[in-house]
Structures are given as C-alpha cells and as structure tokens.
Scaffold this motif. Structure first.
Motif, PDB file in Angstrom:
ATOM      1  N   PHE A  93      -1.862  -0.625 -13.543  1.00  0.00           N
ATOM      2  CA  PHE A  93      -0.837  -0.640 -14.581  1.00  0.00           C
ATOM      3  C   PHE A  93       0.197  -1.720 -14.283  1.00  0.00           C
ATOM      4  CE2 PHE A  93       3.218   0.713 -16.356  1.00  0.00           C
ATOM      5  CZ  PHE A  93       2.880   1.008 -17.667  1.00  0.00           C
ATOM      6  N   ALA A  94       0.638  -1.790 -13.027  1.00  0.00           N
ATOM      7  CA  ALA A  94       1.653  -2.775 -12.639  1.00  0.00           C
ATOM      8  C   ALA A  94       1.133  -4.196 -12.806  1.00  0.00           C
ATOM      9  CB  ALA A  94       2.079  -2.531 -11.190  1.00  0.00           C
ATOM     10  N   GLU A  95      -0.102  -4.430 -12.407  1.00  0.00           N
ATOM     11  CA  GLU A  95      -0.687  -5.763 -12.527  1.00  0.00           C
ATOM     12  C   GLU A  95      -0.759  -6.201 -13.980  1.00  0.00           C
ATOM     13  OE1 GLU A  95      -4.728  -8.217 -11.224  1.00  0.00           O
ATOM     14  OE2 GLU A  95      -4.521  -6.084 -10.762  1.00  0.00           O
ATOM     15  N   HIS A  96      -1.145  -5.276 -14.851  1.00  0.00           N
ATOM     16  CA  HIS A  96      -1.266  -5.592 -16.273  1.00  0.00           C
ATOM     17  C   HIS A  96       0.078  -5.993 -16.875  1.00  0.00           C
ATOM     18  CE1 HIS A  96      -2.814  -5.422 -20.373  1.00  0.00           C
ATOM     19  NE2 HIS A  96      -1.759  -4.681 -20.696  1.00  0.00           N
ATOM     20  N   HIS A  97       1.162  -5.380 -16.376  1.00  0.00           N
ATOM     21  CA  HIS A  97       2.486  -5.629 -16.955  1.00  0.00           C
ATOM     22  C   HIS A  97       3.328  -6.588 -16.111  1.00  0.00           C
ATOM     23  CE1 HIS A  97       2.139  -2.755 -20.250  1.00  0.00           C
ATOM     24  NE2 HIS A  97       1.551  -1.922 -19.404  1.00  0.00           N
ATOM     25  N   GLY A  98       2.704  -7.232 -15.134  1.00  0.00           N
ATOM     26  CA  GLY A  98       3.399  -8.248 -14.359  1.00  0.00           C
ATOM     27  C   GLY A  98       4.446  -7.716 -13.408  1.00  0.00           C
ATOM     28  N   ILE A  99       4.267  -6.488 -12.949  1.00  0.00           N
ATOM     29  CA  ILE A  99       5.193  -5.882 -11.976  1.00  0.00           C
ATOM     30  C   ILE A  99       4.573  -5.988 -10.587  1.00  0.00           C
ATOM     31  CG2 ILE A  99       6.333  -3.750 -11.242  1.00  0.00           C
ATOM     32  CD1 ILE A  99       6.322  -2.895 -14.208  1.00  0.00           C
ATOM     33  N   GLU A 100       5.334  -6.500  -9.638  1.00  0.00           N
ATOM     34  CA  GLU A 100       4.813  -6.650  -8.274  1.00  0.00           C
ATOM     35  C   GLU A 100       5.069  -5.373  -7.485  1.00  0.00           C
ATOM     36  OE1 GLU A 100       5.288  -9.489  -4.297  1.00  0.00           O
ATOM     37  OE2 GLU A 100       6.405  -9.950  -6.130  1.00  0.00           O
ATOM     38  N   LEU A 101       4.044  -4.894  -6.809  1.00  0.00           N
ATOM     39  CA  LEU A 101       4.161  -3.704  -5.962  1.00  0.00           C
ATOM     40  C   LEU A 101       4.058  -4.114  -4.494  1.00  0.00           C
ATOM     41  CD1 LEU A 101       1.959  -1.066  -7.841  1.00  0.00           C
ATOM     42  CD2 LEU A 101       4.383  -1.617  -8.172  1.00  0.00           C
ATOM     43  N   ILE A 102       5.018  -3.663  -3.694  1.00  0.00           N
ATOM     44  CA  ILE A 102       5.038  -3.966  -2.261  1.00  0.00           C
ATOM     45  C   ILE A 102       5.003  -2.661  -1.486  1.00  0.00           C
ATOM     46  CG2 ILE A 102       6.413  -4.957  -0.372  1.00  0.00           C
ATOM     47  CD1 ILE A 102       7.601  -6.903  -2.369  1.00  0.00           C
ATOM     48  N   SER A 103       4.199  -2.613  -0.435  1.00  0.00           N
ATOM     49  CA  SER A 103       4.169  -1.448   0.439  1.00  0.00           C
ATOM     50  C   SER A 103       4.055  -1.937   1.883  1.00  0.00           C
ATOM     51  CB  SER A 103       2.997  -0.520   0.091  1.00  0.00           C
ATOM     52  OG  SER A 103       1.760  -1.205   0.224  1.00  0.00           O
ATOM     53  N   GLY A 104       4.238  -1.018   2.826  1.00  0.00           N
ATOM     54  CA  GLY A 104       4.161  -1.385   4.234  1.00  0.00           C
ATOM     55  C   GLY A 104       5.393  -0.920   4.990  1.00  0.00           C
ATOM     56  N   SER A 105       5.344  -0.997   6.296  1.00  0.00           N
ATOM     57  CA  SER A 105       6.429  -0.522   7.146  1.00  0.00           C
ATOM     58  C   SER A 105       7.630  -1.465   7.104  1.00  0.00           C
ATOM     59  CB  SER A 105       5.943  -0.421   8.596  1.00  0.00           C
ATOM     60  OG  SER A 105       5.631  -1.707   9.094  1.00  0.00           O
ATOM     61  N   GLU A 106       8.761  -0.982   7.618  1.00  0.00           N
ATOM     62  CA  GLU A 106       9.942  -1.835   7.718  1.00  0.00           C
ATOM     63  C   GLU A 106       9.637  -3.066   8.563  1.00  0.00           C
ATOM     64  OE1 GLU A 106      13.307   0.237   9.150  1.00  0.00           O
ATOM     65  OE2 GLU A 106      13.552   1.464   7.352  1.00  0.00           O
ATOM     66  N   GLU A 107       8.867  -2.841   9.621  1.00  0.00           N
ATOM     67  CA  GLU A 107       8.539  -3.950  10.512  1.00  0.00           C
ATOM     68  C   GLU A 107       7.771  -5.048   9.781  1.00  0.00           C
ATOM     69  OE1 GLU A 107       8.185  -0.800  11.245  1.00  0.00           O
ATOM     70  OE2 GLU A 107       9.567  -0.519  12.920  1.00  0.00           O
ATOM     71  N   SER A 108       6.832  -4.638   8.914  1.00  0.00           N
ATOM     72  CA  SER A 108       6.051  -5.640   8.194  1.00  0.00           C
ATOM     73  C   SER A 108       6.910  -6.370   7.160  1.00  0.00           C
ATOM     74  CB  SER A 108       4.841  -4.988   7.505  1.00  0.00           C
ATOM     75  OG  SER A 108       5.254  -4.095   6.479  1.00  0.00           O
ATOM     76  N   LEU A 109       7.878  -5.649   6.555  1.00  0.00           N
ATOM     77  CA  LEU A 109       8.764  -6.287   5.590  1.00  0.00           C
ATOM     78  C   LEU A 109       9.687  -7.298   6.272  1.00  0.00           C
ATOM     79  CD1 LEU A 109       9.768  -3.171   3.467  1.00  0.00           C
ATOM     80  CD2 LEU A 109       8.278  -5.021   2.750  1.00  0.00           C
TER      81      LEU A 109
END
Length: 239
Positions: A107-123
C-alpha cells in the motif's frame, strides 16, 4: 530524558535527518512535534518535519514515528496518506522499528510513502559514518587528554567505528585512555588503531552519550581500573 519511547524515536529521527542535511550542505531545519494546518483547516501535529525549496515550490517531508512493540498495520499507513492529501506538496515517511504487517508495504509503495524499520543502531549507523568522515580523528590528532581504540579495516585505515567493551549487564561502553601507550597495550590483540581524542571529538562523544545512551568509561592511569563516567563530568572537567 525522554518521557516515552515515542519521544525517543522522534528525537532520534530528527537528529538523523538534521545531521544528514548538514552533511549535504543543505540549510534545512528539522523540527520535532510541528503543527501544520491542512487544506481542510485541521491542525496536524507532525512527529518530525522539514521543508525545502525546489523550483520555487515548497516541498514538505512528514515523518510518522511508531515505536511500538508490534508491527504497524496497513490502516496506520492509510491514516498517514490522509494527512498527506490534506497538506499540499508533501511526502510521507513512516518509521517503525518492529516493521509492518502484511499489505502495509504494498500500500505504501503504491502511494509513494517510504517505510523505514530497524533498530536505533541501524538508523544511527549511516549518520555516524557520515559525520565521522568529516571529524574522524587521524594520526595527527593529539589526545586532549584522551586516546581511544578504533576499528582497523582491511586496508589498514580506520573504519570510523569506535571499539567498545561490554559490561556485566551486556551494555557496550567506550573506554577513554589518558595514556597512548596504555591504549596501544590494550589494543594489542585487537584489530585496532589508537587515535587521539581532542575537544571536538570529545564533544561529539558526549553528545552521543547524552542523547543516545553511549556509555563512556575512563581507564585510570597506571591501573587496571576502568570507571564509568557521566558525560556531564567530562564536559565539566575536560571541555
């Protein structure tokens, strides 16, 4: 201190994108808990927000942060889409360390919304690497008054990663040495390089300690004792 896990994540995202914008030489202010009025007249409280000018148009970047114990549903991404529709020239980014439920990504990809996940360390990893590329201590830096161990890469140069130890509770901490020779002795069996820490680098380490829980410790001169130390004490006595 942060009141909630959500506050901590929002502050982390604000910090990450502020530093990235500075690294890219962009004059952008990244704001936390920013109110903006939509076309409907409704006030939206945005977790993290920044805007920039391009071809005479103000573009808005809106972050929704979900520091939950479970994955975020498609419905929450739909709610972000509604906010974006109410705010002209905006794009959306959702950040959820635990990830997203089935259907949310599509759904997000279709509407151009970027989704980010992962630990604080990776961010933080990308920011830390980029920031250290600018202020990385090289062999010319003299400890004022500390030295530390940094990871050595395959080419023999530092990778930009500080070598940390693990305490009894499993938490990592960075040792600061008064003596370069003692730092070299400690790193003898490690894939490491000794680097001086001047006031500029020490300030950055204290910032990380204050905001993102980097534990600092000082090895006593001519002793085996390593004592944990609060960043405030380091600022008071050495900065």
């Amino acid at each position: 201190m942060f009141k909630t896990k959500g506050d901590r994540l929002e502050s982390l995202i604000q910090y990450v994108y502020q530093v990235l914008s500075e690294f890219a030489n962009k004059d952008i202010e990244v704001k936390n808990k920013h109110n903006i009025v939509g076309k409907s007249g409704v006030i939206h409280n945005i977790d993290v927000y920044y805007q920039f000018e391009l071809n005479g148009i103000t573009h808005k970047v809106i972050f929704e942060c979900k520091n939950w114990h479970s994955k975020v549903s498609k419905e929450k991404v739909l709610a972000l889409k509604s906010i974006l529709e109410d705010i002209p020239n905006s794009v959306g980014v959702m950040v959820a360390p635990k990830g997203y439920q089935s259907g949310a990504n599509k759904f997000a990809e279709h509407h151009g919304i970027e989704l980010i996940s992962g630990s604080e360390e990776s961010l933080l990893a990308a920011v830390i690497q980029k920031r250290l590329q600018v202020v990385l201590p090289d062999e010319s830096v003299i400890g004022e008054p500390f030295y530390c161990l940094m990871e050595k890469g395959d080419s023999g140069q530092v990778t930009g990663t500080y070598i940390r130890n693990i305490d009894a509770d499993g938490k990592p901490f960075l040792i600061l040495y008064f003596s370069k020779k003692e730092a070299e002795e400690s790193g003898k069996n490690l894939n490491s390089i000794v680097r001086g820490i001047d006031k500029k680098h020490l300030t950055i380490l204290c910032d990380y300690s204050d905001n993102f829980g980097l534990n600092l410790a000082i090895k006593q001169f001519m002793s085996t004792d390593v004592l944990g130390v609060d960043s405030k004490l380091i600022r008071d006595f050495f900065l």
